[in-house]
Design a protein around this motif. Structure first.
Motif, PDB file in Angstrom:
ATOM      1  N   VAL A   1      -4.322  -9.091 -55.298  1.00  0.00           N
ATOM      2  CA  VAL A   1      -3.958  -7.690 -55.519  1.00  0.00           C
ATOM      3  C   VAL A   1      -2.673  -7.632 -56.329  1.00  0.00           C
ATOM      4  O   VAL A   1      -1.743  -8.416 -56.123  1.00  0.00           O
ATOM      5  N   ALA A   2      -2.656  -6.700 -57.282  1.00  0.00           N
ATOM      6  CA  ALA A   2      -1.444  -6.406 -58.047  1.00  0.00           C
ATOM      7  C   ALA A   2      -1.101  -4.934 -57.845  1.00  0.00           C
ATOM      8  O   ALA A   2      -1.989  -4.092 -57.717  1.00  0.00           O
ATOM      9  N   VAL A   3       0.179  -4.635 -57.809  1.00  0.00           N
ATOM     10  CA  VAL A   3       0.654  -3.258 -57.659  1.00  0.00           C
ATOM     11  C   VAL A   3       1.511  -2.918 -58.871  1.00  0.00           C
ATOM     12  O   VAL A   3       2.409  -3.679 -59.239  1.00  0.00           O
TER      13      VAL A   3
ATOM     14  N   GLY B   1       3.795  -6.137 -59.256  1.00  0.00           N
ATOM     15  CA  GLY B   1       3.954  -7.092 -58.171  1.00  0.00           C
ATOM     16  C   GLY B   1       2.607  -7.753 -57.963  1.00  0.00           C
ATOM     17  O   GLY B   1       1.587  -7.060 -57.888  1.00  0.00           O
ATOM     18  N   LEU B   2       2.564  -9.084 -57.875  1.00  0.00           N
ATOM     19  CA  LEU B   2       1.292  -9.808 -57.758  1.00  0.00           C
ATOM     20  C   LEU B   2       1.320 -10.668 -56.509  1.00  0.00           C
ATOM     21  O   LEU B   2       2.193 -11.525 -56.338  1.00  0.00           O
ATOM     22  N   GLY B   3       0.356 -10.416 -55.609  1.00  0.00           N
ATOM     23  CA  GLY B   3       0.259 -11.190 -54.377  1.00  0.00           C
ATOM     24  C   GLY B   3      -0.516 -12.477 -54.573  1.00  0.00           C
ATOM     25  O   GLY B   3      -1.072 -12.746 -55.647  1.00  0.00           O
TER      26      GLY B   3
ATOM     27  N   GLN C   1       5.646 -12.367 -59.105  1.00  0.00           N
ATOM     28  CA  GLN C   1       4.710 -12.965 -58.153  1.00  0.00           C
ATOM     29  C   GLN C   1       5.393 -13.157 -56.803  1.00  0.00           C
ATOM     30  O   GLN C   1       6.580 -13.487 -56.718  1.00  0.00           O
ATOM     31  N   TYR C   2       4.638 -12.961 -55.779  1.00  0.00           N
ATOM     32  CA  TYR C   2       5.164 -13.031 -54.413  1.00  0.00           C
ATOM     33  C   TYR C   2       5.531 -14.464 -54.052  1.00  0.00           C
ATOM     34  O   TYR C   2       4.835 -15.408 -54.390  1.00  0.00           O
ATOM     35  N   SER C   3       6.663 -14.577 -53.342  1.00  0.00           N
ATOM     36  CA  SER C   3       7.082 -15.877 -52.819  1.00  0.00           C
ATOM     37  C   SER C   3       7.472 -15.689 -51.358  1.00  0.00           C
ATOM     38  O   SER C   3       8.134 -14.714 -50.993  1.00  0.00           O
TER      39      SER C   3
ATOM     40  N   GLU D   1       1.782  -8.220 -49.916  1.00  0.00           N
ATOM     41  CA  GLU D   1       2.512  -9.218 -50.709  1.00  0.00           C
ATOM     42  C   GLU D   1       2.844  -8.675 -52.097  1.00  0.00           C
ATOM     43  O   GLU D   1       3.973  -8.846 -52.584  1.00  0.00           O
ATOM     44  N   ALA D   2       1.859  -8.042 -52.731  1.00  0.00           N
ATOM     45  CA  ALA D   2       2.093  -7.494 -54.073  1.00  0.00           C
ATOM     46  C   ALA D   2       3.170  -6.408 -54.035  1.00  0.00           C
ATOM     47  O   ALA D   2       4.046  -6.338 -54.908  1.00  0.00           O
TER      48      ALA D   2
END
Length: 540
Positions: free
Chosen positions: A183-185, A269-271, A305-307, A286-287
């Motif tokens: 998922v991306a936001v 934001g990319l999960g 990207q999520y960390s 996450e995203a």
């Protein structure tokens, strides 16, 4: 409606024009052509609803013209008028959609009857076409809203997918065996106003364009779907269920589309990869976290990207309250320059920490509200009947970007300094007003303007002399009391004039003028126009 008469003999065309009561039947324009080729060009340009054609003509004959009209799937109705009683020609007429085959010499009654039937059929079919088009338009308008709801529900309750699995697979190509998702936001909060200029500041149209660009990328390869998440305003969510390793590349392609069409970029934001559908909510979280914890000072970075390693745990947060004493001293000095310097020192400390996130902006907004509330209470505590202090600007810590999608630290510094200066000035003025009888008189006028109040009435009410009130009112507020009363009344009248159902005489009485002519005279003196002229201008 328009009719076209096609015949190589002019006297036949003239006869047809004379025999039919065109205007009574709703035909407003008559066109003519001497052969099929000329008729074809006219039909393409004018699109007549009714066509009369001969069969034997030079260049292109009637059969070829009828065949062409049929192949083009035109909605025109055709009537053949021929000098040949030929079964083959009559059969070709019916084959290619002709409604009637009338022989020359023309019988007027037969011709008129055929025209009426053709018009009735065209109108009936046109009505059906319109209804069908409207239904298609309604469906196309409602479908995105419906799917927004379906996908939003899937994020909140991943198990809801199973109730929609089959239509989702048919509509979007979501593979039956797909068991992984990303998922991306995308948020367009803080978009620079310059980017909205070509959309006449229409955010809905801007948002719709972003959605189209996003879906052109992910739906082209049946990779996923972009939708408006119902729980978050100004946010687009992109769910990807295939080619997950190319997720960042797809987002970059979206960015290229945004730059080309909207002349700006946005932040994603990319999960990570999660099981589908059970991990859909975690993938979204996450995203969203990657988007809201991004470092706004990192220029050029738009895909975050999520960390699992939250960088906030390794950094020193710079609180606004840490500089509270410096702000308080500058604030109490009443000097705009000292306030600007205090803000600049805080901005320097924030920049030195090397990180600003959207979450931190929200934290500073809350701290700012607390500080201003404390200062307001401190300044006004001496007056037991003091009114509430001035409000802060809620937009001071709003996310702001330059056209190149770079966070504008300069705008934050300017907005905070200007609001502190404004707040200090408003607080100082409020303190001066507290307990000042002139401001009590001002308040009295604002609540009693609809009555006939005179300077003597006010003097009696406040137990002061007329001379004192008149002199002090002018000193404190810069205008005569009578002018102020007139200005308040006319301002109220202007609002009432926006209601077209109220008469001017009613409005005059409601704002304290019993004489409509005198009211109009005062209104024109203060606004430069009569009440009716003002009303017309507001209703345009």
């Amino acid at each position: 409606m328009r009719a076209l008469i096609v015949d190589d003999e002019k006297h036949v065309r003239d006869a047809i024009k004379l025999l039919v009561p065109w205007s009574e039947l709703g035909i407003t324009a008559l066109l003519e052509a001497a052969d099929g080729q000329s008729a074809k060009e006219l039909i393409e340009r004018e699109k007549p609803e009714l066509i009369f054609t001969d069969m034997m003509m030079p260049v292109m004959n009637g059969v070829d013209l009828l065949r062409w009209i049929h192949e083009q799937e035109l909605t025109s109705k055709t009537i053949v008028i021929s000098g040949y009683d030929d079964f083959k020609l009559a059969r070709e007429t019916l084959r290619y959609g002709g409604l009637d085959y009338i022989l020359k010499p023309i019988e007027p009654d037969q011709l008129i009857k055929a025209v009426k039937q053709a018009i009735e059929m065209w109108c009936r079919e046109n009505q059906d076409r319109t209804l069908s088009q409207n239904r298609v338009m309604e469906i196309n308008q409602l479908k995105p809203v419906y799917w927004d709801k379906v996908f939003s529900q899937m994020i909140e309750d991943p198990q809801s997918y199973f109730a929609q699995a089959e239509p989702l697979q048919q509509e979007f190509g979501l593979p039956v065996g797909s068991d992984l998702v990303r998922v991306a936001v995308l948020s367009f909060e803080g978009v620079n106003p310059e980017s909205l200029r070509s959309f006449s500041s229409d955010e809905d149209l801007f948002y719709f364009t972003m959605m189209n660009i996003s879906n052109e990328i992910v739906q082209e390869a049946r990779q996923g779907y972009a939708f408006s998440y119902w729980n978050q305003r100004r946010e687009i969510v992109v769910i990807m269920w295939s080619r997950l390793e190319d997720a960042a590349q797809s987002l970059n392609r979206m960015q290229e589309g945004f730059k080309r069409t909207l002349r700006t970029s946005f932040h994603f934001g990319l999960g990570g990869v999660h099981p589908f559908p059970s991990g859909l909510k975690a993938a979204y979280q996450e995203a969203s976290a990657a988007l809201h914890h991004r470092n706004l000072l990192e220029a050029g970075q738009t895909i975050h990207q999520y960390s699992e390693l939250d960088p906030r745990g390794r950094m020193q947060l710079v609180h606004l309250s840490d500089h509270g004493e410096a702000f308080r001293i500058a604030f109490h000095s009443g000097q705009a320059q000292r306030i600007r310097e205090a803000v600049a020192d805080w901005i320097q400390a924030v920049t030195g920490a090397g990180r600003i996130t959207p979450d931190m902006l929200e934290m500073w907004r809350s701290e700012y509200s607390v500080l201003c509330s404390q200062w307001s209470k401190s300044w006004l505590e001496e007056a037991s009947d003091a009114p509430p202090g001035p409000t802060i600007d809620e937009d001071v810590f709003t996310l702001r970007y330059e056209p190149d999608c770079r966070f504008s630290l300069e705008q934050l510094e300017q907005a905070l300094a200007e609001d502190l200066i404004r707040f200090e000035l408003s607080l100082r003025e409020l303190k001066q007003q507290t307990g000042n009888v002139i401001y009590e008189i001002k308040k009295y006028v604002e609540t009693h303007y609809q009555r006939e109040i005179s300077l003597q009435d006010i003097a009696n009410h406040f137990y002061l002399s007329r001379e004192y009130i008149s002199r002090k009112f002018k000193q404190e507020l810069g205008e005569n009391l009578s002018d102020y009363i007139g200005r308040i009344r006319i301002a109220k009248a202007q609002r009432l004039l926006e209601n077209p159902n109220m008469r001017v005489v009613q409005i005059a009485q409601m704002v304290g003028y019993q004489d409509e002519k005198y009211f109009s005279k005062v209104f024109k003196k203060l606004t430069g126009m009569t009440p009716n002229e003002y009303r017309k201008g507001q209703l345009l």
